[in-house]
Design a protein around this motif. Structure first.
Motif, PDB file in Angstrom:
ATOM      1  N   ALA A   1     -49.006  -1.362 -56.224  1.00 46.69           N
ATOM      2  CA  ALA A   1     -48.395  -0.099 -56.678  1.00 46.69           C
ATOM      3  C   ALA A   1     -46.949   0.005 -56.202  1.00 46.69           C
ATOM      4  O   ALA A   1     -46.635  -0.306 -55.048  1.00 46.69           O
ATOM      5  CB  ALA A   1     -49.197   1.087 -56.149  1.00 46.69           C
ATOM      6  N   ALA A   2     -46.084   0.470 -57.108  1.00 45.10           N
ATOM      7  CA  ALA A   2     -44.684   0.695 -56.728  1.00 45.10           C
ATOM      8  C   ALA A   2     -44.674   1.773 -55.647  1.00 45.10           C
ATOM      9  O   ALA A   2     -45.115   2.900 -55.865  1.00 45.10           O
ATOM     10  CB  ALA A   2     -43.887   1.143 -57.937  1.00 45.10           C
ATOM     11  N   ASN A   3     -44.169   1.413 -54.465  1.00 43.67           N
ATOM     12  CA  ASN A   3     -44.213   2.338 -53.325  1.00 43.67           C
ATOM     13  C   ASN A   3     -42.842   2.942 -53.056  1.00 43.67           C
ATOM     14  O   ASN A   3     -42.722   4.002 -52.472  1.00 43.67           O
ATOM     15  CB  ASN A   3     -44.677   1.578 -52.077  1.00 43.67           C
ATOM     16  N   ARG A   4     -41.786   2.207 -53.514  1.00 43.42           N
ATOM     17  CA  ARG A   4     -40.414   2.656 -53.263  1.00 43.42           C
ATOM     18  C   ARG A   4     -39.590   2.395 -54.527  1.00 43.42           C
ATOM     19  O   ARG A   4     -39.401   1.236 -54.909  1.00 43.42           O
ATOM     20  CB  ARG A   4     -39.808   1.849 -52.096  1.00 43.42           C
ATOM     21  N   PHE A   5     -39.121   3.457 -55.172  1.00 45.73           N
ATOM     22  CA  PHE A   5     -38.275   3.295 -56.354  1.00 45.73           C
ATOM     23  C   PHE A   5     -36.817   3.338 -55.919  1.00 45.73           C
ATOM     24  O   PHE A   5     -36.351   4.383 -55.449  1.00 45.73           O
ATOM     25  CB  PHE A   5     -38.533   4.430 -57.359  1.00 45.73           C
TER      26      PHE A   5
ATOM     27  N   GLY B   1     -41.702   5.366 -46.729  1.00 43.08           N
ATOM     28  CA  GLY B   1     -41.085   4.105 -47.153  1.00 43.08           C
ATOM     29  C   GLY B   1     -41.623   2.906 -46.402  1.00 43.08           C
ATOM     30  O   GLY B   1     -41.364   1.766 -46.780  1.00 43.08           O
ATOM     31  N   ARG B   2     -42.358   3.154 -45.323  1.00 48.15           N
ATOM     32  CA  ARG B   2     -42.893   2.049 -44.508  1.00 48.15           C
ATOM     33  C   ARG B   2     -44.370   1.794 -44.758  1.00 48.15           C
ATOM     34  O   ARG B   2     -44.849   0.666 -44.709  1.00 48.15           O
ATOM     35  CB  ARG B   2     -42.714   2.376 -43.018  1.00 48.15           C
ATOM     36  N   GLU B   3     -45.140   2.876 -45.005  1.00 45.85           N
ATOM     37  CA  GLU B   3     -46.590   2.750 -45.168  1.00 45.85           C
ATOM     38  C   GLU B   3     -46.969   2.737 -46.638  1.00 45.85           C
ATOM     39  O   GLU B   3     -46.235   3.256 -47.477  1.00 45.85           O
ATOM     40  CB  GLU B   3     -47.285   3.939 -44.489  1.00 45.85           C
ATOM     41  N   GLU B   4     -48.143   2.190 -46.937  1.00 46.24           N
ATOM     42  CA  GLU B   4     -48.652   2.250 -48.308  1.00 46.24           C
ATOM     43  C   GLU B   4     -49.024   3.700 -48.608  1.00 46.24           C
ATOM     44  O   GLU B   4     -49.838   4.282 -47.894  1.00 46.24           O
ATOM     45  CB  GLU B   4     -49.924   1.410 -48.436  1.00 46.24           C
TER      46      GLU B   4
END
Ligand code: NAD
Length: 487
Positions: free
Chosen positions: A296-300, A388-391
């Motif tokens: 999954a995209a976690n950071r756009f 931004g660090r964790e899922e």
């Protein structure tokens, strides 16, 4: 809902709650409730295997091992092919069952069943294609012949987010290679695994070749199995934390490990990207399984020139999503797996908002039954936040702005994870250059979905070891044997 006529046959939870599947027989028991995440209600109870059952499973896998490894590859292939066909015949029922115990929207569950079945088709084709090696030594004195043999009994441990696909991605290559297996599915979603075991038996998988056991004590259960010298392989999909624990456990008996672990995928959008196509892909990369995917995209990360239009388009799409029980036809975003998953998402969003992020849609936890979180877009997210660090593992898109290509690559790589990344640009040369600069095992170029049984799936850094799927996936379950031949 259980009176619904769709819930018969394989979709009936009670059918798969009769016991552990060991040596081709059901061994009764109870102890682990299975919950419908849409309501929080218990829908079935499955057995809690302990040390005695772990030993029985290894015995069963060992008893079947010689027969299975000496079964001709063509015959193993045909059994896998039959299993693939049975999954397709029962696709709708399996999708309902997945939706029921996992919560995902039916469309996602249907997609998973199709994807899961393809691993059996792909490895039914690969079973008879394993190539060895033959060469002359540089000194010219003798020949090198390399054969590949089944590695031995394999312990397969799978997560709840893809209850069918994570199982077939391991069982397919293991059986094609000639290994017998013990599958331990996640306690949250065991019913799909037991349903698959039924279909496998119907397909002609011999007794003991596939054993399925649920346990509420995965640590000691796994330790007992790995301590048995007959077990030679551990293939794990799950979180990086549990992966580290299992690597340490496997070290005691030097068991070969394949690890498919967590991700923190960056999604890079450059100014020259096709906005509409990028938004469509963003929705897939973010919202497949309501965000509960390792890819999954976690950071756009979005370049300044296209940033505002991207946020506006994503917000409109996310706001329009229909949230509800996965098994209701109109639902596009189902509940999360557990209340703890909702707690985590809520914590990540709250921290980001407190530090200056703005929710353009969603962002507030609902007070209803079931484990829901609304589709959410956060803009102006400060760097350095936990989000931004964790899922995130939920339907939350965190958007950041960047200016230069070098900055985007540096941001993408600023994580201990290295599973997947996405790059969007009409300039394919640039997209490939950026892809080369990102340290992950998989890169989507102008594409929001990368999973494919014919491709090597896996990560770098702390996202894992080894690859599943593709041509090389079968070798994870084989040992090369080198013959030095005098002639
Ligand atoms: P998890 O690590 O909590 O559990 C995974 C499996 O390990 C379950 O079957 C669980 O019962 C078992 N387990 C838990 N503790 C254990 C222990 N001490 N010893 C042995 N087994 C143990 O992960 P999850 O919450 O089920 O799944 C989500 C995670 O899986 C996310 O981190 C996600 O990124 C990852 N995932 C990775 C991939 C991939 O291919 N890389 C695919 C899907 C999910």
């Amino acid at each position: 809902m259980m009176n619904d006529t769709r819930f018969s046959g394989y979709a009936d939870p009670s059918l798969h709650a009769h016991g552990l599947w060991i040596g081709g027989r059901w061994l009764g028991g109870a102890g682990i409730p299975v919950t419908d995440p849409a309501t929080g209600q218990t829908i079935a109870e499955v057995p809690d295997a302990g040390f005695a059952e772990a030993t029985m499973a290894v015995d069963a896998a060992a008893a079947a091992a010689e027969g299975w490894r000496s079964t001709p590859p063509r015959q193993r292939s045909e059994i896998l092919r039959r299993w693939f066909e049975l999954m397709r015949e029962h696709a709708e029922e399996l999708a309902l069952l997945i939706s029921l115990e996992n919560g995902k929207a039916l469309a996602d569950a249907r997609g998973e069943v199709a994807y899961a079945a393809e691993f059996f088709r792909w490895y039914s084709e690969e079973a008879s294609r394993v190539a060895g090696e033959f060469r002359t030594t540089p000194s010219g004195t003798h020949r090198i012949l390399v054969d590949h043999e089944p590695i031995g009994i394999a312990l397969l441990i799978t997560p709840w987010n893809f209850p069918a696909a994570m199982a077939t991605r391991k069982i397919g290559p293991a059986l094609a290679a000639g290994c017998t297996v013990i599958l331990k599915p996640a306690s949250e979603t065991p019913l799909t695994a037991y349903a698959m075991a039924r279909l496998g038996a119907e397909a002609g998988v011999p007794d003991g070749v596939v054993n399925v056991l649920t346990t509420a004590r995965p640590g000691p259960f796994t330790a007992a199995i790995l301590a048995d010298p007959r077990v030679r392989k551990l293939s794990f999909t799950g979180s990086t934390g549990v992966g580290r624990t299992l690597l340490a456990e496997a070290a005691k008996t030097v068991v070969s490990c394949s690890m498919e672990l967590g991700g923190n995928a960056p999604f890079l959008v450059f100014d020259d990207a096709d906005l509409e196509a990028t938004l469509d892909a963003a929705m897939i990369a973010k919202m497949r399984n309501a965000g509960e995917a390792c890819t999954a995209a976690n950071r756009f990360y979005v370049q300044s020139g296209i940033h505002d239009a991207f946020v506006e388009g994503l917000t409109a799409r996310m706001r329009a999503m229909k949230v509800g029980p996965g098994y209701e036809a109109a639902t596009e975003c189902g509940p999360m797996i557990t209340v703890q998953a909702v707690d985590k998402i809520d914590r990540l969003v709250s921290e980001a908002v407190t530090q200056g992020a703005k929710a353009t849609t969603g962002g507030t936890r609902p007070g209803n039954d079931g484990y829901y979180y609304p589709p959410t877009v956060l803009r102006d997210v400060p760097l350095g936040m936990s989000i931004g660090r964790e899922e995130i593992f939920g339907p939350v898109a965190a958007v950041y702005r960047f200016e230069t290509e070098a900055e985007a690559i540096a941001l993408a790589n600023n994580t201990e994870y290295g599973l997947a990344a996405y790059v969007f640009s009409r300039d394919l040369v640039r997209a490939m250059r950026v892809g080369k600069g990102i340290d992950t095992g998989m890169i989507g170029i102008n594409r929001g979905l990368m999973s494919d049984p014919a491709a090597p799936f896996g990560g770098t850094k702390q996202s894992g070891l080894g690859r599943e799927g593709g041509v090389t996936g079968i070798l994870e379950f084989m040992e090369p044997k080198y013959y030095a031949v005098e002639f």
